[in-house]
Design a protein around this motif. Sequence first.
Motif, short mmCIF file in Angstrom:
data_model
loop_
_atom_site.label_atom_id
_atom_site.label_comp_id
_atom_site.label_asym_id
_atom_site.label_seq_id
_atom_site.Cartn_x
_atom_site.Cartn_y
_atom_site.Cartn_z
N HIS A 31 -9.08 10.13 -11.93
CA HIS A 31 -8.49 10.03 -10.26
C HIS A 31 -9.43 8.92 -9.71
O HIS A 31 -10.36 8.91 -9.44
N ILE A 32 -8.52 7.87 -9.04
CA ILE A 32 -8.83 6.90 -8.38
C ILE A 32 -8.11 7.04 -7.06
O ILE A 32 -6.92 6.69 -7.17
N ASP A 33 -8.88 7.02 -6.22
CA ASP A 33 -8.50 7.04 -4.58
C ASP A 33 -8.99 5.55 -4.24
O ASP A 33 -10.23 5.33 -3.77
N LEU A 34 -7.82 4.43 -4.16
CA LEU A 34 -8.17 3.12 -3.60
C LEU A 34 -8.28 3.15 -2.09
O LEU A 34 -7.82 4.02 -1.33
N THR A 35 -9.12 2.38 -1.52
CA THR A 35 -9.35 2.21 -0.19
C THR A 35 -8.12 1.98 0.72
O THR A 35 -8.17 2.24 1.81
N GLY A 36 -7.11 1.69 0.27
CA GLY A 36 -5.91 1.30 0.84
C GLY A 36 -4.98 2.62 1.05
O GLY A 36 -4.09 2.66 1.66
N GLY A 37 -5.39 3.63 0.39
CA GLY A 37 -4.79 4.96 0.47
C GLY A 37 -3.86 5.31 -0.73
O GLY A 37 -3.43 6.41 -0.87
N THR A 38 -3.82 4.58 -1.61
CA THR A 38 -3.27 4.84 -2.76
C THR A 38 -4.10 5.37 -3.76
O THR A 38 -5.05 5.31 -3.91
N ARG A 39 -3.25 6.54 -4.53
CA ARG A 39 -4.00 7.31 -5.53
C ARG A 39 -3.48 7.16 -6.83
O ARG A 39 -2.21 7.10 -7.14
N VAL A 40 -4.12 6.88 -8.05
CA VAL A 40 -3.81 6.72 -9.06
C VAL A 40 -4.35 7.68 -10.16
O VAL A 40 -5.70 7.77 -10.02
N ILE A 41 -3.68 8.46 -10.91
CA ILE A 41 -4.12 9.58 -11.84
C ILE A 41 -3.79 9.25 -13.39
O ILE A 41 -2.77 8.87 -13.51
#
Length: 198
Positions: free
Chosen positions: A93-103
């Motif tokens: 799970h990657i939560d980017l500082t811009g608000g996008t989440r990538v799983i």
Amino acid sequence: MDGYSRLVAWLKVLLPLTALALLSMLFLLSRNVDPVASIPFAETEIQERLRGQQITAPFFSGTSKSGDRVSVSAGTMATAGGARNAATDLAAHIDLTGGTRVILFSDRGEFDMSAGASLLEGNVVITTSTGYKLNSEELQTDFDAMTVTSPGPVSGTGLSGTLEAGNMRLEKQADTGNAHLIFTNGVKLIYRPQELEE
């Protein structure tokens, strides 16, 4: 002493003796259990565990230099030489500082902790909070630069319909922190506006 009192006195002796006799029979007539035969592991799995160090259900989490949060879990993880670790049943799970989440999900993969990179293989599924769900057979991840690259074909669905491409790259814009998906090498998009209305 009346009959009832005599009966109670005899039962006080007989009942504990009967219970003791039943317990004795349980131990005397029980089968011998082979402790080695009851281990629930296959021979190949035992050999694998003896060859290298292995962790079951590991979980790692941390933050990149730019503030993105990353968490990784797996079914098993074992050393694969040097700083590399081989894992099965991966989820990142990657939560980017811009608000996008990538799983990210995959059947197996390798992590190089010192390089901050990973290689995911086998039924890789990429899901983003912006509405994309993509499938690939291989995915390379650089957690320091926060890029995700599929060197081979990808297919899946997005906000505007279904798509296929020869390659895919997810990268983060340095100024906004937002993630952008870049598809190359023969992109095919089938636009389906009815899916948006539903």
